[in-house]
Design an enzyme around this catalytic site. Structure first.
Site, short mmCIF file in Angstrom:
data_model
loop_
_atom_site.label_atom_id
_atom_site.label_comp_id
_atom_site.label_asym_id
_atom_site.label_seq_id
_atom_site.Cartn_x
_atom_site.Cartn_y
_atom_site.Cartn_z
N SER A 197 0.83 -1.20 0.00
CA SER A 197 0.00 0.00 0.00
C SER A 197 0.87 1.25 0.00
O SER A 197 1.67 1.45 -0.90
CB SER A 197 -0.97 -0.05 1.19
OG SER A 197 -2.09 0.75 0.95
N ASP A 303 -8.96 -5.35 -5.59
CA ASP A 303 -8.59 -4.33 -4.61
C ASP A 303 -9.44 -3.08 -4.86
O ASP A 303 -9.29 -2.42 -5.90
CB ASP A 303 -7.10 -4.00 -4.74
CG ASP A 303 -6.56 -3.15 -3.60
OD1 ASP A 303 -7.37 -2.45 -2.94
OD2 ASP A 303 -5.35 -3.17 -3.37
N HIS A 334 -7.34 -5.91 -0.94
CA HIS A 334 -6.10 -5.25 -0.52
C HIS A 334 -5.38 -6.12 0.51
O HIS A 334 -5.41 -5.85 1.72
CB HIS A 334 -6.48 -3.89 0.06
CG HIS A 334 -5.36 -2.89 0.11
ND1 HIS A 334 -4.62 -2.53 -0.99
CD2 HIS A 334 -4.86 -2.16 1.14
CE1 HIS A 334 -3.74 -1.61 -0.65
NE2 HIS A 334 -3.86 -1.38 0.65
#
Length: 661
Positions: A197, A303, A334
């Site tokens: 991320s 995601d 995610h």
């Protein structure tokens, strides 16, 4: 392989410590070796903190900012004068939010020396002859400065550390003191950056500077352009901007001194969705030509936080400039690969770092480029991705047997053919797909014939729409749907496709304060009647300029192209391929200021899809005289009971990876 009993961790650690005194590094971990071995003591490793000068004064206190750098490295290597490469994770989350599926934070002893490093990178790689470096971005945790959400300060926070590791920067033993700390005595300078991320986003951004010494990056579910995190061609994906996110990760001290940065983020990121200089600074794709490092991309195709467009445009730009690269694409949301394919992931990452940081000729650079999850825990590989046989193919929507229930094929619609829908912000893509064969006022659906053979899409798609609104504002959504029964990961549920178990497995050596044992996971699956596998959005007001919106003229036709997320999906024989065009996709984009009705000009609308085999493959797959094969997955038992379906979208805070996992 995992170690399933904590008592065995102590045995492994003791054995590694003994081996480190008996096995020479030169023979055990040499360039001719196939794999680095755990020959160093993790318990006895050097643990230290250094503050590296970024050269910026982001908080305007009259002195340049220093970022905190926590280091763990093999003591025996340093004692013997042997230098080691570095694995780095630069993050804003080490203090505020934690890292990994268990939200681990850094911990320190009474002297301020690091005790726990989140995740397994240190436990696994330090005994194998690597240093692990965890960097607090400016403004976060123990660092000076202000977090600016992917801007100059964020990127310089990590780049300065790469420079320091290579002898080009200034480091200090304390946050404010003058005593210098140098890495050249123990670091080869060769650095690999990794992270999920926001952490992986920093790796992308640093690689895009072309900094010398950065040999490889492993961005996991990472952003490639911050504009595309917040907007899709003017359509807002969240109801807040980067100022909120900066405040969220800044330390309490930083919040008191960084109001000017907050204001700059507000002013530079208008809620109109217009592209500005602020967004250009945070667009790493445009600088892909500067990348020297190899890139190992990992992304969940479902995601809905850092959406799949990010990896697609980054991958394409890297390919255009000949960057060495590898990719894993999962069915998850995610989620880190450590939590959806753990043993294979650690083994592959180990070989990747051995090759790029230790110089081992272990063959990983000659293996298939892509691993794709086809069904939960079932993977295929491709020598090149997208496959060389992939060709962009234009499919055309046309009217069908009922309003809003159209066809999708190679033949253009007749001139003057239209479909009409009214934006309903209370509905989402699952609602549309569930009623694709019925006339509903909120969408227009276009469906292929049942396929007689598998049809694979691999890469990024676009959908061009010509629409006439009856209001001055309108948002558009376009989704691709595989219509047919299947069992998939439940990416919409809280775990985004995984369930966390209580059992732990161990990956590396442990100490009292830093365990190498993590909770196992398994795939969380659901039976579905359809799968939405690619999405895109836009503000129709950006029809004339994708960088700047303007009010629409009611009654006038406007043409815009929506960029859909990259995907690799096989629509199996017996299923149908659908394109759905609608308005607000609830929880995935914000609604416009009005509730428009839009009329689509079908003759001037189309979808450009990356079909493996191109148009001939579509013709073969939709040829009606060949009996269709059985569906890949049978319908769930109890035909009268419809499949449960994927969990519906829900509000997600604009925190790339900071709220969980």
């Amino acid at each position: 392989m995992p170690i399933r009993a904590r008592s065995r961790v102590l045995v492994v650690a003791a054995t590694a410590a003994l081996m480190s005194t008996l096995v020479p590094q030169a023979s055990a971990n040499s360039a001719s070796a196939r794999e680095s071995r755990p020959i160093y003591s993790y318990d006895n490793a050097v643990r230290e903190s250094v503050w590296v000068d970024t050269g910026l004064d982001g908080d305007r206190d009259g002195r340049t900012d220093r970022v905190a750098v926590d280091i763990v490295r093999p003591r025996e290597a340093a004692q013997r004068g042997r230098k080691v490469p570095v694995i780095m994770d630069a993050s804003p989350y080490y203090a505020c939010c934690g890292r990994g599926n268990e939200s681990q934070k850094k911990t320190y002893d009474a002297n301020g020396d690091p005790v726990q490093f989140p995740l397994y990178y240190d436990n696994y790689f330090v005994p194998r002859g690597y240093a692990f470096v965890a960097v607090d971005l400016a403004g976060t945790s123990r660092s000076d400065g202000c977090d600016d959400v992917g801007g100059r300060s964020d990127i310089q926070s990590a780049k300065a550390v790469v420079d320091w590791l290579n002898g080009r920067g200034r480091g200090y033993t304390t946050r404010t003191g003058a005593d210098r700390a140098r890495a050249t005595g123990w670091s080869t300078g060769d650095t690999g950056m990794i992270g999920k991320s926001w952490d992986g986003t920093i790796a992308n951004g640093v690689a895009a500077t072309g900094v010398e010494g950065l040999k490889t990056i492993v961005p996991i579910g990472a952003i490639s352009s911050w504009y595309d995190y917040y907007f899709a061609k003017g359509a807002p994906l969240y109801d807040s901007g980067p100022d909120w996110l900066s405040n969220y990760v800044n330390s309490p001290d930083a919040r008191t001194r960084c109001a000017h940065v907050q204001q700059r983020l507000v002013d530079g990121a208008p809620r109109t969705g217009d592209r500005t200089r602020l967004w250009e600074e945070r667009d790493y794709v445009k600088d892909a030509h500067k990348v020297r490092a190899s890139v190992f991309v990992v992304h969940g195709q479902q995601d809905l936080n850092v959406r799949a467009k990010h990896f697609g445009q980054w991958w394409d730009a890297l390919a255009q400039h000949g960057v060495e690269r590898k990719i894993w694409l999962s069915q998850t949301g995610h989620v880190d690969p450590f939590d959806f394919r753990r043993a294979d992931w650690v083994r592959t990452l180990h070989r990747w770092f051995d090759h790029h940081l230790l110089g081992y000729d272990n063959g990983i650079d000659r293996e298939p480029m892509a691993d794709i999850e086809r069904a939960p825990d079932q993977w295929s590989t491709d020598r090149v991705w997208p496959p060389r046989a992939t060709a962009t193919t234009t499919l055309r929507p046309a009217t069908g047997s009922a309003p809003g229930v159209g066809t999708l094929g190679l033949t253009p619609a007749r001139p003057g053919a239209t479909e009409t829908f009214t934006d309903d912000p209370e509905l989402d893509e699952l609602d549309w797909a569930a009623h694709v064969d019925a006339s509903t006022p909120s969408k227009a659906g276009f469906v292929s014939r049942p396929l007689t053979r598998d049809l694979r899409l691999s890469g990024s798609s676009t959908v061009t729409v010509t629409a006439t609104p009856n209001t001055t504002s309108a948002h558009l959504s376009a989704v691709l749907v595989d219509l047919g029964p299947d069992t998939i990961r439940d990416y919409g549920a809280a775990g985004e496709g995984i369930t966390t178990l209580t059992e732990r497995t161990c990956w590396g050596a442990s100490t009292t304060g830093d365990s190498a044992c993590f909770k196992e996971t398994k795939a969380k699956t659901t039976d579905v009647g359809f799968t939405v596998f690619s999405r895109g959005w836009a503000d129709l007001g950006n029809w004339a300029d994708e960088n700047r919106g303007r009010p629409l003229t009611p009654g006038k036709a406007h043409t815009i192209t929506l960029d859909l997320a990259a995907a690799d999906h096989v629509v199996p024989a017996g299923h149908r391929l659908a394109l759905i065009i609608a308005g607000t996709d609830q929880y995935l984009i914000d609604p416009p200021s009005t509730k428009p009705t839009l009329t689509l000009d079908l003759a001037r609308s189309s979808a450009r899809l990356p079909l493996v085999g191109g148009a001939p493959a579509f013709v073969r797959a939709t040829f009606p005289t060949v009996p269709p094969a059985a569906p890949r997955t049978a319908p769930p038992s109890g035909a009268a009971t419809p499949p449960a379906g994927v969990t519906a979208p829900r509000p997600v805070p604009p925190i790339p990876g900071g709220s969980s996992r």
